[in-house]
Write an enzyme that holds these catalytic residues in place. Structure first.
Site, mmCIF file in Angstrom:
data_model
loop_
_atom_site.group_PDB
_atom_site.id
_atom_site.type_symbol
_atom_site.label_atom_id
_atom_site.label_comp_id
_atom_site.label_asym_id
_atom_site.label_seq_id
_atom_site.Cartn_x
_atom_site.Cartn_y
_atom_site.Cartn_z
ATOM 1 N N ASN A 30 0.863 -1.197 0.000
ATOM 2 C CA ASN A 30 0.000 0.000 0.000
ATOM 3 C C ASN A 30 0.896 1.242 0.000
ATOM 4 O OD1 ASN A 30 0.540 0.882 2.863
ATOM 5 N ND2 ASN A 30 -0.197 -1.191 3.222
ATOM 6 N N ASP B 287 -3.521 -6.703 5.273
ATOM 7 C CA ASP B 287 -4.406 -7.670 5.937
ATOM 8 C C ASP B 287 -4.299 -9.049 5.304
ATOM 9 O OD1 ASP B 287 -5.553 -5.956 7.860
ATOM 10 O OD2 ASP B 287 -6.745 -5.011 6.284
ATOM 11 N N LYS C 205 10.434 -17.201 -10.361
ATOM 12 C CA LYS C 205 9.643 -16.087 -10.879
ATOM 13 C C LYS C 205 8.447 -16.610 -11.679
ATOM 14 C CE LYS C 205 9.806 -12.157 -13.947
ATOM 15 N NZ LYS C 205 10.470 -11.549 -15.079
ATOM 16 N N PHE D 199 -4.884 2.995 14.689
ATOM 17 C CA PHE D 199 -5.390 3.864 13.615
ATOM 18 C C PHE D 199 -6.393 3.071 12.807
ATOM 19 C CE2 PHE D 199 -1.858 6.507 14.565
ATOM 20 C CZ PHE D 199 -2.150 7.749 14.019
ATOM 21 N N LYS E 159 -13.647 -0.433 16.053
ATOM 22 C CA LYS E 159 -12.279 -0.977 16.147
ATOM 23 C C LYS E 159 -11.650 -0.721 17.515
ATOM 24 C CE LYS E 159 -11.585 -1.282 11.250
ATOM 25 N NZ LYS E 159 -10.880 -0.900 10.020
ATOM 26 N N LYS F 43 -10.337 -4.204 19.015
ATOM 27 C CA LYS F 43 -8.885 -4.396 19.183
ATOM 28 C C LYS F 43 -8.410 -4.026 20.582
ATOM 29 C CE LYS F 43 -8.319 -3.745 14.250
ATOM 30 N NZ LYS F 43 -7.324 -4.001 13.240
HETATM 31 O O1 C5P Z 1 -8.687 -3.251 10.895
HETATM 32 P P1 C5P Z 1 -7.776 -2.186 10.328
HETATM 33 O O2 C5P Z 1 -6.748 -2.710 9.394
HETATM 34 O O3 C5P Z 1 -8.522 -1.010 9.816
HETATM 35 O O4 C5P Z 1 -7.015 -1.649 11.636
HETATM 36 C C1 C5P Z 1 -6.033 -0.699 11.540
HETATM 37 C C2 C5P Z 1 -5.216 -0.707 12.786
HETATM 38 O O5 C5P Z 1 -4.831 -2.027 13.108
HETATM 39 C C3 C5P Z 1 -3.919 0.069 12.642
HETATM 40 O O6 C5P Z 1 -3.567 0.601 13.905
HETATM 41 C C4 C5P Z 1 -2.957 -1.005 12.160
HETATM 42 O O7 C5P Z 1 -1.612 -0.681 12.487
HETATM 43 C C5 C5P Z 1 -3.446 -2.211 12.920
HETATM 44 N N1 C5P Z 1 -3.291 -3.482 12.213
HETATM 45 C C6 C5P Z 1 -2.455 -4.453 12.722
HETATM 46 N N2 C5P Z 1 -2.335 -5.664 12.113
HETATM 47 C C7 C5P Z 1 -3.056 -5.959 11.014
HETATM 48 C C8 C5P Z 1 -3.932 -4.996 10.476
HETATM 49 C C9 C5P Z 1 -4.021 -3.774 11.098
HETATM 50 O O8 C5P Z 1 -1.786 -4.168 13.731
HETATM 51 N N3 C5P Z 1 -2.920 -7.143 10.425
#
Ligand code: C5P
Length: 408
Positions: free
Chosen positions: A216, A285, A295, A333, A347, A351
């Site tokens: 990203n 994700d 390759k 975030f 969230k 979380k």
């Molecule tokens: O669920 P989402 O991806 O929107 O959540 C974002 C937050 O979760 C951010 O703080 C990001 O650093 C954290 N995150 C994480 N591990 C992941 C996905 C997101 O720590 N696999």
């Protein structure tokens, strides 16, 4: 350059003094002045007579110094130029600092303007010893530095490398960003000293084959601003970062990683020793299931139909949230395309965070790869605020303020 972004409102217009002495590196002090001005400080300058042989006072006046002093005896605007930095400014940086000026500073010799200004100065002082390695290693210089350090002067250690004279060794002017950010730290109340802060930042890269990956556009700037806000306040900062092009001060512990899985492992290791987690990384994700035959080639596509399977990555933030010890605090975030308040609230709970920061990745001046952000912030006690467009450094500072209030 990270320092260019660190324009914190709390330091804006704070007067500081820059002393320049007669080293070949004096030409770099013009850039130091520019950088100090760029982070919002108000800067006066003194050139010793040696410095003025290398660089002109006019250069510093033209670049925006509020005053330029060059002599004890010839101060056109004031008879008290030797006292003014002490009366008007909050920190003094001498860079480059020659063996001669350091000796005068160590022994209270007030026969020229800069060492006299130093003698009168009661605020924090930083020096960047810069000289031939023989001069630097000389017992007299080392003793003088030890004396200055004992009196509270911060020594910005010189770098090693090739010198203008052709010799190699320790004595080069340190990285300019390092000196600028140390000046900011000297101006900052150390109310996070002893606090361990873990920051994740930047993107992750999930390789499909040796030459292709899923990622990203994150640059890591938001997380770097958070890390620096904590560092300036005295925190011991560890940064776990994906592939980013960012400089950090040498006492920040860096753990470079590539994939989400590696970031997860590094964070799991560090979390038990931390007080605060600031999870700003744009973690992928999903990862493509890797192609294992080297390759991937066009001829590997069956019937013109290219399909890549993905698997989920572990959620680092949620795992740390589920394993929070009493007293540990977590900030997360969420980058969204809409409905910020809903997702922040969802969230925050999902979380187990103490603070959730939602930003729009589609609004102008917000999200990936821009120096500003627009955020909605919500904490576990229900306090919530929407902030206008602000620089990422300002948001970093405000979030650290909020976080430290949650620690009480
Ligand atoms: O669920 P989402 O991806 O929107 O959540 C974002 C937050 O979760 C951010 O703080 C990001 O650093 C954290 N995150 C994480 N591990 C992941 C996905 C997101 O720590 N696999």
């Amino acid at each position: 350059m990270l320092a260019h972004h660190l324009n914190f409102a709390i330091h804006r217009s704070t007067p500081v003094h820059l002393g320049v002495t007669g080293s070949v590196a004096a030409y770099k002090s013009a850039e130091i002045l520019r950088m100090l001005l760029q982070v919002g400080l108000d800067v006066s300058v003194t050139l010793t007579s040696g410095a003025a042989k290398f660089v002109s006072p006019l250069l510093f006046e033209s670049l925006g110094a509020s005053a330029v002093y060059t002599s004890l005896w010839d101060t056109p605007d004031s008879a008290f130029g030797h006292l003014e930095p002490a009366q008007k400014t909050k920190a003094m940086l001498v860079a480059p600092a020659t063996a001669n000026t350091l000796a005068k500073m160590a022994h209270g010799i007030a026969d020229e303007i800069l060492s006299t200004q130093y003698l009168a100065f009661q605020g924090p002082v930083l020096v960047a010893p810069t000289m031939n390695p023989r001069l630097f290693e000389a017992s007299a210089t080392q003793d003088n530095l030890a004396l200055l350090q004992k009196r509270g002067v911060k020594i910005l250690e010189p770098e090693s490398g090739e010198m203008a004279c052709g010799e190699t060794g320790r004595g080069r002017l340190p990285n300019l960003e390092y000196m600028v950010i140390e000046v900011l730290r000297a101006l900052t109340v150390q109310d996070m000293a002893g606090t361990h802060v873990l920051v994740t930042l930047g993107p992750t890269q999930e390789f499909f084959d040796p030459v292709r990956y899923w990622t990203n556009p994150s640059t890591g700037l938001m997380g770097a601003c958070l890390a620096m806000a904590a560092w300036l306040r005295g925190a011991k900062v560890s940064v776990v970062h994906g592939p980013v092009d960012l400089w950090f001060p040498p006492d920040v512990a860096r753990v470079p990683v590539v994939s989400a899985r590696q970031m997860y492992e590094a964070c799991i290791d560090l979390w038990p020793t931390q007080d605060i987690g600031l999870m700003s990384a744009a973690v992928s994700d999903f990862s493509p299931v890797p192609f294992t035959g080297g390759k991937f080639k066009k001829r590997d596509i069956q019937d013109g139909d290219m399909r890549v399977a993905f698997t989920s990555n572990p959620d680092i933030l949620r795992t740390l949230g589920e394993n929070k010890a009493p007293g540990q605090k977590l900030l997360g975030f969420c980058a969204e395309t809409g409905n910020l308040e809903h997702w922040a609230s969802f969230k925050l709970q999902e979380k187990h965070c103490d603070l959730m920061v939602a930003n729009s990745v589609t609004a102008e001046g917000s999200g990936f790869a821009v120096p500003t952000n627009i955020v909605y912030v919500l904490d576990a006690k229900g306090r919530n605020e929407t902030w206008p467009t602000l620089s990422k450094s300002e948001i970093g500072w405000r979030l650290m303020e909020w976080m430290t209030q949650l620690l009480d």
